[in-house]
Design a protein around this motif. Structure first.
Motif, PDB file in Angstrom:
ATOM      1  N   PRO A 133      -2.016-124.358  18.137  1.00 54.32           N
ATOM      2  CA  PRO A 133      -2.592-124.009  17.390  1.00 54.32           C
ATOM      3  C   PRO A 133      -3.853-125.106  16.908  1.00 54.32           C
ATOM      4  N   SER A 134      -4.476-125.255  16.373  1.00 48.03           N
ATOM      5  CA  SER A 134      -5.631-126.065  16.350  1.00 48.03           C
ATOM      6  C   SER A 134      -4.394-127.177  15.625  1.00 48.03           C
ATOM      7  N   THR A 135      -4.809-128.709  15.831  1.00 43.82           N
ATOM      8  CA  THR A 135      -4.169-129.918  15.239  1.00 43.82           C
ATOM      9  C   THR A 135      -4.655-129.845  13.845  1.00 43.82           C
ATOM     10  N   VAL A 137      -5.746-127.342  11.897  1.00 47.74           N
ATOM     11  CA  VAL A 137      -4.936-126.341  11.092  1.00 47.74           C
ATOM     12  C   VAL A 137      -2.608-126.477  10.722  1.00 47.74           C
ATOM     13  N   VAL A 138      -2.416-127.368  11.477  1.00 44.53           N
ATOM     14  CA  VAL A 138      -1.135-127.164  11.441  1.00 44.53           C
ATOM     15  C   VAL A 138      -0.694-127.455  10.098  1.00 44.53           C
ATOM     16  N   PRO A 139      -1.563-128.618   9.702  1.00 49.92           N
ATOM     17  CA  PRO A 139      -0.472-129.199   8.046  1.00 49.92           C
ATOM     18  C   PRO A 139      -0.747-128.549   7.146  1.00 49.92           C
ATOM     19  N   TYR A 140      -1.710-127.306   7.661  1.00 49.60           N
ATOM     20  CA  TYR A 140      -2.185-126.356   5.782  1.00 49.60           C
ATOM     21  C   TYR A 140      -0.788-124.730   6.094  1.00 49.60           C
ATOM     22  N   LEU A 141      -1.297-124.879   8.056  1.00 49.01           N
ATOM     23  CA  LEU A 141       0.144-123.716   8.057  1.00 49.01           C
ATOM     24  C   LEU A 141       1.536-124.513   7.684  1.00 49.01           C
ATOM     25  N   THR A 142       1.701-126.106   7.854  1.00 49.93           N
ATOM     26  CA  THR A 142       3.086-126.380   7.204  1.00 49.93           C
ATOM     27  C   THR A 142       2.973-126.361   5.636  1.00 49.93           C
ATOM     28  N   ALA A 143       2.005-125.948   5.177  1.00 49.25           N
ATOM     29  CA  ALA A 143       2.230-126.008   4.013  1.00 49.25           C
ATOM     30  C   ALA A 143       2.706-124.354   2.738  1.00 49.25           C
ATOM     31  N   PHE A 144       1.492-124.069   4.111  1.00 58.04           N
ATOM     32  CA  PHE A 144       1.936-122.352   3.587  1.00 58.04           C
ATOM     33  C   PHE A 144       3.811-122.584   3.997  1.00 58.04           C
ATOM     34  N   CYS A 145       4.398-123.044   4.692  1.00 60.04           N
ATOM     35  CA  CYS A 145       5.802-122.960   4.562  1.00 60.04           C
ATOM     36  C   CYS A 145       6.742-123.425   4.215  1.00 60.04           C
ATOM     37  N   GLU A 146       6.129-124.379   2.868  1.00 58.35           N
ATOM     38  CA  GLU A 146       6.571-125.334   2.106  1.00 58.35           C
ATOM     39  C   GLU A 146       6.749-124.557   0.923  1.00 58.35           C
ATOM     40  N   LYS A 147       5.827-124.716   0.907  1.00 60.63           N
ATOM     41  CA  LYS A 147       5.890-123.243  -0.621  1.00 60.63           C
ATOM     42  C   LYS A 147       6.115-122.391  -0.474  1.00 60.63           C
ATOM     43  N   TRP A 175      -1.054-109.131  25.276  1.00 60.12           N
ATOM     44  CA  TRP A 175       0.043-108.567  25.136  1.00 60.12           C
ATOM     45  C   TRP A 175       0.874-110.353  24.940  1.00 60.12           C
ATOM     46  N   GLU A 176       0.553-110.931  26.015  1.00 56.09           N
ATOM     47  CA  GLU A 176       1.508-112.189  26.032  1.00 56.09           C
ATOM     48  C   GLU A 176       0.988-113.157  25.464  1.00 56.09           C
ATOM     49  N   LEU A 177      -0.451-113.200  25.511  1.00 55.50           N
ATOM     50  CA  LEU A 177      -1.036-114.013  24.313  1.00 55.50           C
ATOM     51  C   LEU A 177      -0.711-114.667  23.164  1.00 55.50           C
ATOM     52  N   SER A 178      -0.770-113.161  22.232  1.00 59.97           N
ATOM     53  CA  SER A 178      -0.702-112.718  20.970  1.00 59.97           C
ATOM     54  C   SER A 178       0.783-112.824  20.831  1.00 59.97           C
ATOM     55  N   ALA A 179       1.850-112.402  21.872  1.00 58.19           N
ATOM     56  CA  ALA A 179       3.286-113.504  21.790  1.00 58.19           C
ATOM     57  C   ALA A 179       3.748-114.574  21.300  1.00 58.19           C
ATOM     58  N   PHE A 180       2.811-115.571  22.336  1.00 48.75           N
ATOM     59  CA  PHE A 180       2.656-116.461  22.065  1.00 48.75           C
ATOM     60  C   PHE A 180       2.356-117.344  21.454  1.00 48.75           C
ATOM     61  N   ARG A 181       1.384-116.466  20.354  1.00 52.68           N
ATOM     62  CA  ARG A 181       0.812-117.479  19.615  1.00 52.68           C
ATOM     63  C   ARG A 181       1.728-117.216  18.228  1.00 52.68           C
ATOM     64  N   ALA A 182       2.272-115.598  17.998  1.00 55.12           N
ATOM     65  CA  ALA A 182       2.863-115.348  17.217  1.00 55.12           C
ATOM     66  C   ALA A 182       4.811-116.341  17.391  1.00 55.12           C
ATOM     67  N   LEU A 183       4.608-116.801  18.109  1.00 54.91           N
ATOM     68  CA  LEU A 183       5.524-117.513  18.541  1.00 54.91           C
ATOM     69  C   LEU A 183       5.725-119.246  18.390  1.00 54.91           C
ATOM     70  N   ASN A 184       4.681-119.944  18.447  1.00 55.39           N
ATOM     71  CA  ASN A 184       4.132-121.206  17.751  1.00 55.39           C
ATOM     72  C   ASN A 184       4.360-121.299  16.488  1.00 55.39           C
ATOM     73  N   ILE A 185       3.539-120.202  15.486  1.00 53.83           N
ATOM     74  CA  ILE A 185       3.474-120.221  14.527  1.00 53.83           C
ATOM     75  C   ILE A 185       5.205-120.437  13.712  1.00 53.83           C
ATOM     76  N   LEU A 186       5.807-119.635  14.320  1.00 50.90           N
ATOM     77  CA  LEU A 186       6.629-119.240  14.212  1.00 50.90           C
ATOM     78  C   LEU A 186       7.875-120.631  14.165  1.00 50.90           C
ATOM     79  N   ARG A 187       7.538-121.403  15.349  1.00 57.12           N
ATOM     80  CA  ARG A 187       7.806-122.678  15.823  1.00 57.12           C
ATOM     81  C   ARG A 187       7.246-123.510  14.672  1.00 57.12           C
TER      82      ARG A 187
END
Length: 234
Positions: A133-135, A137-147, A175-187
């Protein structure tokens, strides 16, 4: 020669018997209609109260013994807890959507029965051909998680791509690209404190597109990340 015995009463014409039967049936029919048009509020109240209590409700009020023209007031504030959870979940997701939209991330909330899907276009989340994920964008995904982590819902994070072949030595296919994208958001969610037992990452590649892959605009719609939350999975 014997005289014929006079009849005491003349016989009734046949049509009159049929006419009398018809009138009796019509009378019965209209009496039935009238009885159906008068609703007993007591019986109605008892029926609705039973249904309401079966679904978790507790309060019902009625003011009169005839349904019409007076109104019957039914209060369902304490209706089934599942309905309340669903309403609250939708409200939280709409707030998250607005927050992400203000950050420039295209988001939409989709409702399917007891399931909600928060869909994000991935072009502003990931650089082309990358699963990181772009640097910015990460704070907004983190805010999503916190909320959202206080709710404790199980989240399935699903990555999708278009049908353009991957041009990267890091991934063999979409398939691999989409799986790693989902995994990195999970992290990211795991790092912000979301219970990892309630997180799931899935890659679907170019499968299950939301639009035909025939134009650049439609391909952009298919490059997405979806957060799937079910009301009964908590």
């Amino acid at each position: 020669m014997a005289r014929k015995k006079k009849q005491e009463c003349p016989s009734i014409p046949g049509w009159l018997v049929s006419f009398g039967d018809l009138m009796s049936l019509l009378l019965t029919f209209f009496i039935l209609l009238y009885s159906m048009s008068t609703v007993s509020v007591e019986k109605f109240y008892q029926s609705v109260r039973g249904i309401t209590e079966a679904f978790g409700g507790r309060t019902l009020t009625h003011e009169s013994r005839t349904l019409f023209p007076n109104k019957v007031e039914l209060q369902f504030e304490k209706m089934h807890p599942k309905l309340k959870k669903k309403k609250l979940l939708k409200k939280e997701l709409m707030q998250i959507k607005q927050m992400l939209s203000r950050a420039g991330l295209e988001a939409e909330v989709i409702e399917h029965g007891d399931k909600f899907v928060l869909r994000l276009k991935s072009d502003k989340i990931f650089p082309p051909g990358s699963a990181i994920p772009s640097t910015e964008v990460v704070p907004y995904l983190t805010a999503f998680c916190e909320k959202f982590k206080k709710s404790g819902y199980k989240i399935q994070i699903v990555g999708y791509t278009d049908d353009t072949p991957v041009r990267s030595s890091q991934f063999r296919n979409n398939w691999e690209l989409s799986a790693f994208r989902a995994l990195n958001i999970l992290r990211i969610f795991q790092k912000c404190g979301y219970d990892p037992k309630r997180l799931e990452a899935v890659g679907r590649g170019e499968y299950d597109p939301v639009a035909p892959n025939d134009t650049p605009q439609n391909r952009a719609k298919n490059r997405r990340v979806e957060f799937v939350i079910e009301v009964n999975r908590i």
